[in-house]
Motif scaffolding. Structure first.
Motif, short mmCIF file in Angstrom:
data_model
loop_
_atom_site.label_atom_id
_atom_site.label_comp_id
_atom_site.label_asym_id
_atom_site.label_seq_id
_atom_site.Cartn_x
_atom_site.Cartn_y
_atom_site.Cartn_z
N ARG A 140 0.72 -1.32 -0.25
CA ARG A 140 0.03 -0.34 -0.42
C ARG A 140 0.58 1.31 0.45
NH1 ARG A 140 -5.72 1.05 -0.05
NH2 ARG A 140 -5.67 1.62 2.04
N ARG A 141 0.59 2.04 -0.83
CA ARG A 141 0.98 3.67 -0.75
C ARG A 141 -0.10 4.38 -0.20
NH1 ARG A 141 2.24 8.46 -4.43
NH2 ARG A 141 1.55 7.04 -5.92
N LEU A 142 1.07 5.62 0.50
CA LEU A 142 -0.20 6.65 0.97
C LEU A 142 0.64 7.55 0.53
CD1 LEU A 142 -2.30 8.82 2.96
CD2 LEU A 142 -0.89 8.00 5.01
N GLU A 143 0.29 8.52 -0.08
CA GLU A 143 0.86 10.55 -1.01
C GLU A 143 0.62 11.41 0.13
OE1 GLU A 143 0.67 11.52 -4.41
OE2 GLU A 143 -1.00 12.66 -3.85
N LEU A 144 1.36 11.41 0.91
CA LEU A 144 0.99 12.80 1.34
C LEU A 144 1.44 14.08 1.06
CD1 LEU A 144 3.15 11.32 4.19
CD2 LEU A 144 0.17 11.20 4.45
N GLN A 145 0.51 15.29 1.68
CA GLN A 145 0.58 16.63 1.54
C GLN A 145 1.61 17.39 2.20
OE1 GLN A 145 -2.38 18.52 -0.55
NE2 GLN A 145 -1.15 20.25 -0.67
N ALA A 146 2.73 18.04 1.81
CA ALA A 146 3.58 18.63 3.54
C ALA A 146 2.36 19.79 3.65
CB ALA A 146 4.73 18.69 2.89
N GLU A 147 2.11 19.90 4.61
CA GLU A 147 1.70 21.11 4.97
C GLU A 147 2.12 22.47 5.21
OE1 GLU A 147 -1.61 22.53 8.99
OE2 GLU A 147 0.90 21.82 9.42
N ASN A 148 1.65 23.67 4.30
CA ASN A 148 2.43 24.41 4.00
C ASN A 148 1.92 26.04 5.16
OD1 ASN A 148 2.72 27.06 1.82
ND2 ASN A 148 3.85 25.35 0.85
N PHE A 149 2.61 26.48 4.98
CA PHE A 149 2.91 27.43 6.36
C PHE A 149 1.50 29.11 5.35
CE2 PHE A 149 6.41 27.09 8.09
CZ PHE A 149 6.37 26.79 9.24
N ALA A 150 1.23 28.64 4.50
CA ALA A 150 0.06 29.23 3.49
C ALA A 150 -1.00 29.45 3.61
CB ALA A 150 0.88 29.18 2.19
N ARG A 151 -1.08 28.12 4.47
CA ARG A 151 -3.01 28.02 4.74
C ARG A 151 -3.38 28.53 6.19
NH1 ARG A 151 -3.52 23.62 8.79
NH2 ARG A 151 -5.63 23.07 7.45
N PHE A 152 -2.37 29.42 7.06
CA PHE A 152 -2.31 29.91 8.13
C PHE A 152 -2.94 31.15 7.48
CE2 PHE A 152 0.21 26.84 10.00
CZ PHE A 152 -0.54 26.08 10.92
N ALA A 153 -4.05 31.32 8.19
CA ALA A 153 -4.71 33.19 8.52
C ALA A 153 -3.35 34.21 9.18
CB ALA A 153 -5.99 33.56 8.24
N MET A 154 -3.65 33.30 10.25
CA MET A 154 -2.68 34.03 11.19
C MET A 154 -1.59 33.64 11.72
SD MET A 154 -0.95 36.57 13.15
CE MET A 154 -2.16 38.25 11.84
N PHE A 155 -0.43 33.57 12.00
CA PHE A 155 0.43 32.72 12.58
C PHE A 155 1.79 33.13 13.02
CE2 PHE A 155 4.43 29.84 12.88
CZ PHE A 155 4.27 28.86 13.25
N THR A 156 1.79 32.77 14.46
CA THR A 156 2.81 33.82 15.37
C THR A 156 3.65 32.42 15.97
OG1 THR A 156 3.91 35.64 16.51
CG2 THR A 156 1.63 34.42 17.04
N ASN A 157 5.26 32.90 16.66
CA ASN A 157 6.09 32.63 17.00
C ASN A 157 6.06 32.61 18.91
OD1 ASN A 157 7.53 29.72 17.35
ND2 ASN A 157 9.48 31.61 17.28
N HIS A 158 6.18 33.89 18.71
CA HIS A 158 5.60 34.58 19.76
C HIS A 158 4.09 36.04 20.29
CE1 HIS A 158 9.77 33.40 21.08
NE2 HIS A 158 9.84 33.41 19.97
N TRP A 159 3.86 36.09 21.49
CA TRP A 159 2.94 36.24 21.72
C TRP A 159 2.67 37.57 22.71
CZ3 TRP A 159 -1.98 35.64 19.01
CH2 TRP A 159 -3.12 36.75 19.31
N PRO A 160 3.39 38.68 22.17
CA PRO A 160 3.52 39.65 23.61
C PRO A 160 2.65 40.16 23.85
CG PRO A 160 3.76 40.64 21.80
CD PRO A 160 4.04 39.09 21.12
N GLY A 161 2.33 41.27 24.52
CA GLY A 161 1.22 41.60 25.64
C GLY A 161 -0.05 42.67 24.28
N VAL A 162 -0.10 41.80 23.41
CA VAL A 162 -1.10 42.84 22.15
C VAL A 162 -2.23 42.13 22.55
CG1 VAL A 162 0.18 43.61 20.84
CG2 VAL A 162 0.08 41.28 20.69
N CYS A 163 -3.61 42.11 22.13
CA CYS A 163 -4.71 40.83 21.94
C CYS A 163 -5.98 41.07 20.83
CB CYS A 163 -5.43 41.17 22.93
SG CYS A 163 -6.56 42.43 23.52
N TYR A 164 -6.55 40.90 20.02
CA TYR A 164 -7.24 41.21 18.93
C TYR A 164 -8.57 41.46 19.39
CZ TYR A 164 -5.27 39.25 15.03
OH TYR A 164 -4.29 38.85 13.69
N ALA A 165 -9.34 42.73 19.40
CA ALA A 165 -10.30 43.25 19.85
C ALA A 165 -11.28 43.16 19.47
CB ALA A 165 -9.89 45.08 20.19
#
Length: 661
Positions: A140-165
């Motif tokens: 059996r063969r499973l074809e995988l698609q590598a998850e691309n960063f482009a699928r994220f609407a918002m991605f962050t590594n660090h979150w300082p003192g900000v917020c969504y309002a």
């Protein structure tokens, strides 16, 4: 006399028939019994066969799952660009009862398949071979698609003192490698995940949130080396002037040109870019002069009586000072000059400037833009030298000037023959006809004109960007020596087709080693004629789309070590346009795409300044990605295949799956 009976001549012949009948019945019953025994045995054998097949299928599918888990969890595991690696050799599979599946062993292989360069996304295949020592195999063969960063609407590594309002929207997938913080009631229309927790406020989670999500590492610079290589192939490698986004002196402007005269800019080959090299940073950024834009780069539109047919052309503020008998500007208007002109001499005062700024369509342009012919062409450097007739007129798209004392358009380094031929098809009278004279300065993006193009554009330092994109490209601003890999967006950057109506026609990825900034310049931000005067807009719509009075971007932004931010987001409160319920001053960041950044940064302070965020999803990015855009290291199941075990050879399989790439 005596009577003796005569025997029946036929009665003696029936004596053996009963025996024959019994024998026939016995044989029939024996045959039926034998058939039943054979059928029962066949059923047992068939059941054993299917049980054995199920064991093989179970073993192969379990082995695929084990291989996928190893591929995702082992961060030291790297798939080669060619060939394959062995993940499991001669392994056994444990059943639900805790015992190994009898007589079945597995081999598991993994390798990159399809386009191994990542130009069209990245794919991998895991192959599981279940076998016993009698020669039976199941593959059996499973074809995988590598998850691309482009699928994220918002991605962050660090979150300082900000917020969504309240009033802000994230319509796509969001992820934080720390917390995800809200204040008020923002709307999240897709899943939000956080390595720690999503906390704060009373947000609307339309698809829920995930706490304790796996950490996703931002890729190192080594993963992006292929972009430079591919950019060199297509002569799309750019050496910029300036050291960072504040003093950047090079800009990319994407241009879409109707080559086939069909009234639109949808053709595959209709995408180009131009590169402008400025003398000073303001020549590229169009920064404000005090509270307002530069008078020789900002202006309004008037119907010029000398144009055929008559139509509106652009006149900078500085050219409105020709009010008086015999001036060239009065001549353009048949002796009836616009009401916003003022007497000749010096520059306008604040009141005169404010009158001009109130006119519909008032806007500003960066240096090199064809609309600035009246102020730039007198400074033309290339021959033939300009004469008054060349510049004493309003500007439009066709008034191209290749070089001035302010800067120059850089010629493309590749052969221009294909570009010249493509531009020659533009019909006379087309609004794109003026591009015929720009064949040496247009950098083609599509392979039919630029055979070496792979959709990769590499910049050795900071770059300013704007324009209308037709095509699929990734731009990478790389830190090179003392030149910082930063990006300044000096105006909207949109697709040739609205991504909400035409799916996957265009794709843009912008990568940078450091910050990407929406510039606080005379185009993006409202200006005012002077202290005490009201703020007014100085941008316009792009490509027939309603993009004025907001910052509009189509594509995916990614800052590896910095932030995606707004310059001076809290420095001056324009209070000119809110973003929904968000108390911003410059309107919204309206983006169809995504943001990936090392550290999330604020875009407004909720005090009538900066931009609120209204980010939507380009649905194409859930399945496709810009060329060579980085992947997360995680994989998504794409499809399963059953392989012919009789002809299975793992080396030949991966050679065929990687052939041609």
């Amino acid at each position: 006399m005596d009577h003796t009976p005569t025997p029946n001549p036929t009665s003696g012949g029936r004596c053996g028939s009963a025996v024959i009948l019994v024998l026939l019945l016995t044989m029939t019953l024996a045959a039926v019994a034998m058939s039943a025994m054979i059928m029962m045995r066949s059923s047992v054998l068939l059941g054993d066969y299917y049980d054995h097949e199920n064991d093989f299928r179970y073993a192969a599918e379990a082995a695929l799952a084990m291989g996928k888990a190893q591929l995702e969890k082992d961060t030291t595991l790297a798939l080669p660009d060619s060939g394959y690696i062995t993940l499991i050799s001669g392994g056994t599979i444990m059943g639900a009862d805790g015992f190994a599946v009898p007589r079945v062993h597995v081999n598991v292989y993994a390798g990159v398949t399809g386009n191994s360069t990542g130009q069209f996304g990245q794919y991998a295949s895991i192959v599981a071979e279940a076998y016993d020592f009698t020669g039976t195999r199941y593959v059996r063969r499973l074809e995988l698609q590598a998850e691309n960063f482009a699928r994220f609407a918002m991605f962050t590594n660090h979150w300082p003192g900000v917020c969504y309002a309240t009033g802000e929207f994230i319509r796509g997938r969001g992820h934080s490698n720390e917390n995800w913080q809200s204040c008020g009631s923002p709307n999240y229309f897709d899943t939000i995940s956080a390595h720690f927790a999503a906390t704060g406020g009373a947000p609307f989670y339309h698809k829920g949130h995930i706490d304790g999500a796996p950490f996703i590492a931002i890729p190192p610079v080594t993963k992006l080396a292929i972009i430079h290589t591919r950019a060199l192939d297509g002569n799309l490698d750019i050496i910029p002037h300036g050291n960072d986004a504040n003093n950047v002196r090079t800009r990319i402007e994407f241009v879409a040109i109707d080559l086939d005269n069909d009234g639109d800019i949808n053709g595959d080959a209709e995408g180009f870019l131009r590169v402008y090299q400025g003398v000073n940073s303001n020549d590229v950024r169009a920064d404000r002069s005090g509270t307002h834009g530069p008078d020789d780069q900002c202006g309004d539109w008037h119907i010029d009586s000398l144009t055929v047919p008559r139509h509106a052309t652009f006149f900078p503020v500085s050219e409105h000072n020709h009010l008086g008998s015999g001036s060239w500007m009065e001549a353009r208007f048949a002796g009836a000059p616009p009401a916003d002109m003022y007497p000749g001499g010096g520059g306008p005062n604040n009141n005169q400037r404010d009158v001009i700024m109130q006119n519909p369509g008032f806007r500003c342009y960066p240096r090199g833009d064809p609309h600035l012919v009246a102020t730039e062409r007198p400074q033309k450097l290339s021959l033939p030298a300009p004469v008054p007739a060349d510049w004493q007129k309003g500007g439009e798209d066709t008034t191209f000037t290749d070089s001035t004392t302010f800067g120059y358009w850089e010629k493309w380094g590749g052969p221009s023959g294909n570009t010249t031929a493509a531009l020659s098809t533009i019909a006379a009278g087309s609004p794109y006809e003026g591009y015929k004279q720009q064949d040496l300065w247009l950098w083609p993006l599509y392979k039919s004109i630029n055979p070496g193009s792979h959709g990769a554009i590499h910049v050795h330092g900071p770059i300013a960007m704007s324009g209308v994109l037709r095509g699929r490209v990734t731009v990478y601003a790389a830190t090179t020596g003392g030149k910082h890999g930063q990006v300044a967006y000096i105006d909207d950057l949109v697709y040739a087709q609205d991504p909400s109506s035409v799916l996957c026609a265009n794709l843009l990825g912008v990568l940078s080693d450091e910050d990407q900034t929406v510039a606080d310049n005379a185009i993006n931000s409202p200006s005012r004629a002077g202290g005490g005067k009201p703020y007014r807009w100085s941008d316009g719509d792009d490509n027939g789309m309603l993009t004025a009075n907001d910052f509009v971007f189509h594509g995916v932004m990614m800052s590896r070590t910095g932030s995606i931010t707004v310059e001076n987001y809290g420095s001056h409160a324009e209070n000119l346009k809110h973003c929904g319920a968000a108390n911003s001053g410059r309107g919204c960041i309206r983006q169809a795409g995504g943001v990936i950044q090392n550290t999330i940064a604020p875009t407004f302070t909720n005090s009538g300044d900066g931009y609120g965020e209204n980010r939507s999803v380009d649905q194409c990015l859930t399945q496709q990605s810009p060329p060579y855009f980085p992947v997360t290291g995680r994989y998504i199941d794409n499809r399963f295949y059953e392989m012919d075990p009789a002809r299975f050879n793992v080396t030949s399989l991966f050679q065929n799956l990687q052939a041609g790439y």
